[in-house]
Design a protein around this motif. Structure first.
Motif, PDB file in Angstrom:
ATOM      1  N   LEU A   1       8.855   5.783  -5.006  1.00  0.00           N
ATOM      2  CA  LEU A   1       7.650   5.993  -4.107  1.00  0.00           C
ATOM      3  C   LEU A   1       6.639   5.111  -4.402  1.00  0.00           C
ATOM      4  O   LEU A   1       6.230   4.465  -3.460  1.00  0.00           O
ATOM      5  CB  LEU A   1       7.027   7.539  -4.332  1.00  0.00           C
ATOM      6  N   LEU A   2       6.307   4.623  -5.528  1.00  0.00           N
ATOM      7  CA  LEU A   2       5.343   3.673  -5.839  1.00  0.00           C
ATOM      8  C   LEU A   2       5.810   2.220  -5.447  1.00  0.00           C
ATOM      9  O   LEU A   2       5.004   1.549  -4.909  1.00  0.00           O
ATOM     10  CB  LEU A   2       5.170   3.576  -7.642  1.00  0.00           C
ATOM     11  N   VAL A   3       7.208   2.040  -5.381  1.00  0.00           N
ATOM     12  CA  VAL A   3       7.708   0.865  -4.898  1.00  0.00           C
ATOM     13  C   VAL A   3       7.522   0.608  -3.433  1.00  0.00           C
ATOM     14  O   VAL A   3       7.017  -0.150  -2.857  1.00  0.00           O
ATOM     15  CB  VAL A   3       9.000   0.689  -5.107  1.00  0.00           C
ATOM     16  N   ALA A   4       7.909   1.697  -2.684  1.00  0.00           N
ATOM     17  CA  ALA A   4       7.505   1.898  -1.326  1.00  0.00           C
ATOM     18  C   ALA A   4       6.216   1.592  -1.149  1.00  0.00           C
ATOM     19  O   ALA A   4       5.736   1.016   0.009  1.00  0.00           O
ATOM     20  CB  ALA A   4       7.993   3.313  -0.923  1.00  0.00           C
ATOM     21  N   VAL A   5       5.149   2.310  -1.776  1.00  0.00           N
ATOM     22  CA  VAL A   5       3.658   2.204  -1.501  1.00  0.00           C
ATOM     23  C   VAL A   5       3.310   0.749  -1.650  1.00  0.00           C
ATOM     24  O   VAL A   5       2.630   0.029  -0.941  1.00  0.00           O
ATOM     25  CB  VAL A   5       2.860   2.818  -2.379  1.00  0.00           C
ATOM     26  N   SER A   6       3.769   0.015  -2.786  1.00  0.00           N
ATOM     27  CA  SER A   6       3.588  -1.277  -2.909  1.00  0.00           C
ATOM     28  C   SER A   6       4.086  -2.450  -1.981  1.00  0.00           C
ATOM     29  O   SER A   6       3.421  -3.167  -1.701  1.00  0.00           O
ATOM     30  CB  SER A   6       4.244  -1.760  -4.268  1.00  0.00           C
ATOM     31  N   TRP A   7       5.258  -2.060  -1.524  1.00  0.00           N
ATOM     32  CA  TRP A   7       5.619  -2.785  -0.360  1.00  0.00           C
ATOM     33  C   TRP A   7       4.893  -2.460   0.902  1.00  0.00           C
ATOM     34  O   TRP A   7       4.757  -3.393   1.648  1.00  0.00           O
ATOM     35  CB  TRP A   7       7.330  -2.153   0.019  1.00  0.00           C
ATOM     36  N   GLY A   8       4.608  -1.401   1.159  1.00  0.00           N
ATOM     37  CA  GLY A   8       3.691  -1.069   2.251  1.00  0.00           C
ATOM     38  C   GLY A   8       2.381  -1.851   2.040  1.00  0.00           C
ATOM     39  O   GLY A   8       1.671  -2.440   3.293  1.00  0.00           O
ATOM     40  N   SER A   9       2.037  -2.243   1.112  1.00  0.00           N
ATOM     41  CA  SER A   9       0.633  -2.863   0.658  1.00  0.00           C
ATOM     42  C   SER A   9       0.774  -4.538   1.004  1.00  0.00           C
ATOM     43  O   SER A   9      -0.086  -5.280   1.120  1.00  0.00           O
ATOM     44  CB  SER A   9       0.075  -2.555  -0.508  1.00  0.00           C
ATOM     45  N   THR A  10       2.157  -4.774   0.933  1.00  0.00           N
ATOM     46  CA  THR A  10       2.492  -6.188   0.725  1.00  0.00           C
ATOM     47  C   THR A  10       1.834  -6.879   2.009  1.00  0.00           C
ATOM     48  O   THR A  10       1.370  -8.045   2.109  1.00  0.00           O
ATOM     49  CB  THR A  10       3.758  -6.574   0.789  1.00  0.00           C
ATOM     50  N   TYR A  11       1.768  -6.417   3.312  1.00  0.00           N
ATOM     51  CA  TYR A  11       1.466  -7.005   4.343  1.00  0.00           C
ATOM     52  C   TYR A  11      -0.003  -7.264   4.378  1.00  0.00           C
ATOM     53  O   TYR A  11      -0.538  -8.228   4.617  1.00  0.00           O
ATOM     54  CB  TYR A  11       1.833  -6.040   5.562  1.00  0.00           C
ATOM     55  N   LEU A  12      -0.887  -6.273   3.963  1.00  0.00           N
ATOM     56  CA  LEU A  12      -2.340  -6.561   3.911  1.00  0.00           C
ATOM     57  C   LEU A  12      -2.905  -7.705   2.788  1.00  0.00           C
ATOM     58  O   LEU A  12      -3.507  -8.202   3.082  1.00  0.00           O
ATOM     59  CB  LEU A  12      -3.048  -5.286   3.479  1.00  0.00           C
ATOM     60  N   VAL A  13      -1.933  -7.341   1.629  1.00  0.00           N
ATOM     61  CA  VAL A  13      -2.310  -8.301   0.654  1.00  0.00           C
ATOM     62  C   VAL A  13      -1.606  -9.764   1.095  1.00  0.00           C
ATOM     63  O   VAL A  13      -2.504 -10.644   0.999  1.00  0.00           O
ATOM     64  CB  VAL A  13      -1.369  -7.979  -0.618  1.00  0.00           C
ATOM     65  N   ALA A  14      -0.751 -10.028   1.708  1.00  0.00           N
ATOM     66  CA  ALA A  14      -0.249 -11.192   1.986  1.00  0.00           C
ATOM     67  C   ALA A  14      -1.229 -11.791   3.289  1.00  0.00           C
ATOM     68  O   ALA A  14      -1.217 -13.000   3.209  1.00  0.00           O
ATOM     69  CB  ALA A  14       1.030 -11.256   2.760  1.00  0.00           C
TER      70      ALA A  14
ATOM     71  N   TRP B   1       3.387   3.721   4.601  1.00  0.00           N
ATOM     72  CA  TRP B   1       2.434   3.438   3.945  1.00  0.00           C
ATOM     73  C   TRP B   1       1.887   2.088   4.499  1.00  0.00           C
ATOM     74  O   TRP B   1       0.512   1.896   4.421  1.00  0.00           O
ATOM     75  CB  TRP B   1       2.937   3.200   2.285  1.00  0.00           C
ATOM     76  N   ALA B   2       2.493   1.453   5.137  1.00  0.00           N
ATOM     77  CA  ALA B   2       2.111   0.082   5.719  1.00  0.00           C
ATOM     78  C   ALA B   2       1.118   0.362   6.918  1.00  0.00           C
ATOM     79  O   ALA B   2      -0.023  -0.078   7.030  1.00  0.00           O
ATOM     80  CB  ALA B   2       3.380  -0.753   6.304  1.00  0.00           C
ATOM     81  N   ALA B   3       1.432   1.597   7.894  1.00  0.00           N
ATOM     82  CA  ALA B   3       0.423   1.811   8.693  1.00  0.00           C
ATOM     83  C   ALA B   3      -0.712   2.652   7.953  1.00  0.00           C
ATOM     84  O   ALA B   3      -1.909   2.278   8.567  1.00  0.00           O
ATOM     85  CB  ALA B   3       1.070   3.245   9.566  1.00  0.00           C
ATOM     86  N   LEU B   4      -0.722   3.452   7.067  1.00  0.00           N
ATOM     87  CA  LEU B   4      -1.848   3.945   6.373  1.00  0.00           C
ATOM     88  C   LEU B   4      -2.856   3.056   5.766  1.00  0.00           C
ATOM     89  O   LEU B   4      -3.831   3.025   6.126  1.00  0.00           O
ATOM     90  CB  LEU B   4      -1.472   4.903   5.459  1.00  0.00           C
ATOM     91  N   ILE B   5      -2.231   2.080   5.199  1.00  0.00           N
ATOM     92  CA  ILE B   5      -3.190   1.003   4.514  1.00  0.00           C
ATOM     93  C   ILE B   5      -3.570   0.148   5.682  1.00  0.00           C
ATOM     94  O   ILE B   5      -4.820  -0.112   5.448  1.00  0.00           O
ATOM     95  CB  ILE B   5      -2.169   0.343   3.557  1.00  0.00           C
ATOM     96  N   GLY B   6      -3.015  -0.102   6.508  1.00  0.00           N
ATOM     97  CA  GLY B   6      -3.556  -0.987   7.574  1.00  0.00           C
ATOM     98  C   GLY B   6      -4.527  -0.201   8.290  1.00  0.00           C
ATOM     99  O   GLY B   6      -5.614  -1.034   8.798  1.00  0.00           O
ATOM    100  N   ILE B   7      -4.423   0.825   8.684  1.00  0.00           N
ATOM    101  CA  ILE B   7      -5.454   1.501   9.376  1.00  0.00           C
ATOM    102  C   ILE B   7      -6.631   2.065   8.682  1.00  0.00           C
ATOM    103  O   ILE B   7      -7.868   1.724   9.169  1.00  0.00           O
ATOM    104  CB  ILE B   7      -4.775   2.688  10.249  1.00  0.00           C
ATOM    105  N   THR B   8      -6.557   2.408   7.544  1.00  0.00           N
ATOM    106  CA  THR B   8      -7.536   2.781   6.664  1.00  0.00           C
ATOM    107  C   THR B   8      -8.243   1.663   6.030  1.00  0.00           C
ATOM    108  O   THR B   8      -9.579   2.009   5.623  1.00  0.00           O
ATOM    109  CB  THR B   8      -6.965   3.976   5.614  1.00  0.00           C
ATOM    110  N   ILE B   9      -7.404   0.888   5.580  1.00  0.00           N
ATOM    111  CA  ILE B   9      -8.145  -0.370   4.542  1.00  0.00           C
ATOM    112  C   ILE B   9      -8.292  -1.408   5.393  1.00  0.00           C
ATOM    113  O   ILE B   9      -9.476  -2.198   5.311  1.00  0.00           O
ATOM    114  CB  ILE B   9      -7.261  -0.482   3.383  1.00  0.00           C
ATOM    115  N   ALA B  10      -7.517  -1.918   6.160  1.00  0.00           N
ATOM    116  CA  ALA B  10      -7.751  -3.272   6.923  1.00  0.00           C
ATOM    117  C   ALA B  10      -8.312  -2.812   8.157  1.00  0.00           C
ATOM    118  O   ALA B  10      -8.904  -3.736   8.883  1.00  0.00           O
ATOM    119  CB  ALA B  10      -6.315  -4.139   7.290  1.00  0.00           C
ATOM    120  N   HIS B  11      -8.837  -1.708   8.543  1.00  0.00           N
ATOM    121  CA  HIS B  11      -9.324  -1.069   9.930  1.00  0.00           C
ATOM    122  C   HIS B  11      -8.766  -1.734  11.058  1.00  0.00           C
ATOM    123  O   HIS B  11      -9.344  -2.358  11.901  1.00  0.00           O
ATOM    124  CB  HIS B  11     -10.745  -1.343   9.814  1.00  0.00           C
ATOM    125  N   ASP B  12      -7.224  -1.889  11.116  1.00  0.00           N
ATOM    126  CA  ASP B  12      -6.681  -2.568  12.149  1.00  0.00           C
ATOM    127  C   ASP B  12      -6.799  -1.637  13.438  1.00  0.00           C
ATOM    128  O   ASP B  12      -7.092  -0.066  13.484  1.00  0.00           O
ATOM    129  CB  ASP B  12      -5.121  -2.779  12.095  1.00  0.00           C
TER     130      ASP B  12
END
Length: 322
Positions: free
Chosen positions: A15-28, A257-268
């Motif tokens: 699950l941590l791997v999935a979360v890290s991959w979900g965050s990759t798009y914002l980090v990149a 996780w990509a959607a959650l991170i993009g919406i909550t942190i990146a404010h997409d």
């Protein structure tokens, strides 16, 4: 109790791997522009391949010719995935990238069925239609505009990623190959291609590295050590302790996780149509994966080799090779 704790540990790491991959798009997206894509990828792959090669060297297990000859073409496809994906991220939102790439779960069974000449059930294509409709809604966000260049590039990455998975199965299936060696060869191939490309397009690796501030440096190390090295190692470790289906299920939460991170942190910015698109993408890909898994289990007895013939020990693990 001990078995339950062991299974929980495996599931938690996946699950941590999935979360890290979900965050990759914002980090990149924070680290890249159109002119720095190849430099970023070259530096990322050089470091990741170096770490993997060092660990492989400690094991003192010889790299075989078959691992080298299989790993290089698979590595070329992996490089294409990273290139399409990262160029796409430079021109679209982190949320869009993370969800569109999830269509790999739809494209992979289609390509595999073509390669194996095995039909998929009609309900699978209904699920695929749901997922693609979701991508159209997400990309247009209710405006019915055509997808952006970034969206199309990430869509291309999803197609090539599916080809990468199918090719890996064809080239390594049933053969006694070391997963760590295969991963190292793939990353090394990527490093060579991106480093060469950085000499003729965009920033050079030294110039890109000199432009990173401390915050970006930390993000880059996270991208290399957590999203690349850690993720590959967990997959190699976990597949020996749980089933490929369970690995696929947990890693399949990446777009969530990509959607959650993009919406909550990146404010997409996501409108009502965009949220409907997200729901359709997640529903379609999850439904399609479930249908494909059931279909595979139902047809497996027919494709199993006779018991009298020996099979490689890697056969049960090949579907989860990174």
């Amino acid at each position: 109790m001990i078995v339950s704790l062991a299974r929980f540990r495996v599931d938690l790491l996946l699950l941590l791997v999935a979360v890290s991959w979900g965050s990759t798009y914002l980090v990149a997206k924070e680290l890249v522009s159109a002119g720095t894509v190849l430099a970023l990828l070259a530096l990322r792959m050089l470091l990741a391949a170096g770490v993997m090669a060092a660990i492989a060297g400690v094991r003192r297990k010889r790299l075989t010719r078959s691992e080298l000859f299989a790993g290089i073409p698979i590595g070329v496809l992996l490089a294409a995935v990273f290139a399409f994906e990262t160029f796409g991220i430079a021109h679209t939102s982190a949320t869009n990238a993370g969800l569109i790439i999830s269509l790999t779960m739809v494209f992979t069974p289609v390509l595999e069925s073509v390669a194996s000449r095995r039909r998929l059930p009609g309900t699978f294509f209904a699920a695929a239609t749901v997922a693609v409709t979701g991508v159209v809604l997400l990309a247009g966000n209710g405006t019915f505009d055509p997808p952006s260049a970034g969206d199309l590039l990430v869509l291309g990455a999803a197609v090539v990623r599916a080809a990468h998975v199918v090719s890996m199965h064809k080239l390594t299936g049933g053969k006694a190959m070391d997963s760590l060696h295969l991963t190292t060869v793939q990353l090394g191939t990527c490093a060579l291609l991106f480093t060469t490309g950085s000499f003729v397009y965009g920033d050079s690796v030294p110039h890109y590295l000199s432009q990173l501030d401390p915050r970006q440096g930390v993000m880059f190390l996270y991208l290399v050590l957590i999203c690349t090295v850690f993720a590959f190692f967990v997959q190699i470790w976990a597949v020996r302790r749980t089933s490929p289906s369970r690995v696929s299920l947990l890693l399949g939460t990446e777009p969530v996780w990509a959607a959650l991170i993009g919406i909550t942190i990146a404010h997409d910015s996501i409108g009502i149509a965009g949220y409907c698109g997200i729901a359709l993408v997640l529903t379609g890909t999850a439904w399609g994966r479930l249908i494909e898994q059931r279909h595979r289990r139902a047809t497996q007895p027919e494709s199993d080799p006779p018991r009298s013939k020996p099979t490689s020990a890697i056969t049960e693990k090949e579907n989860a090779t990174p």
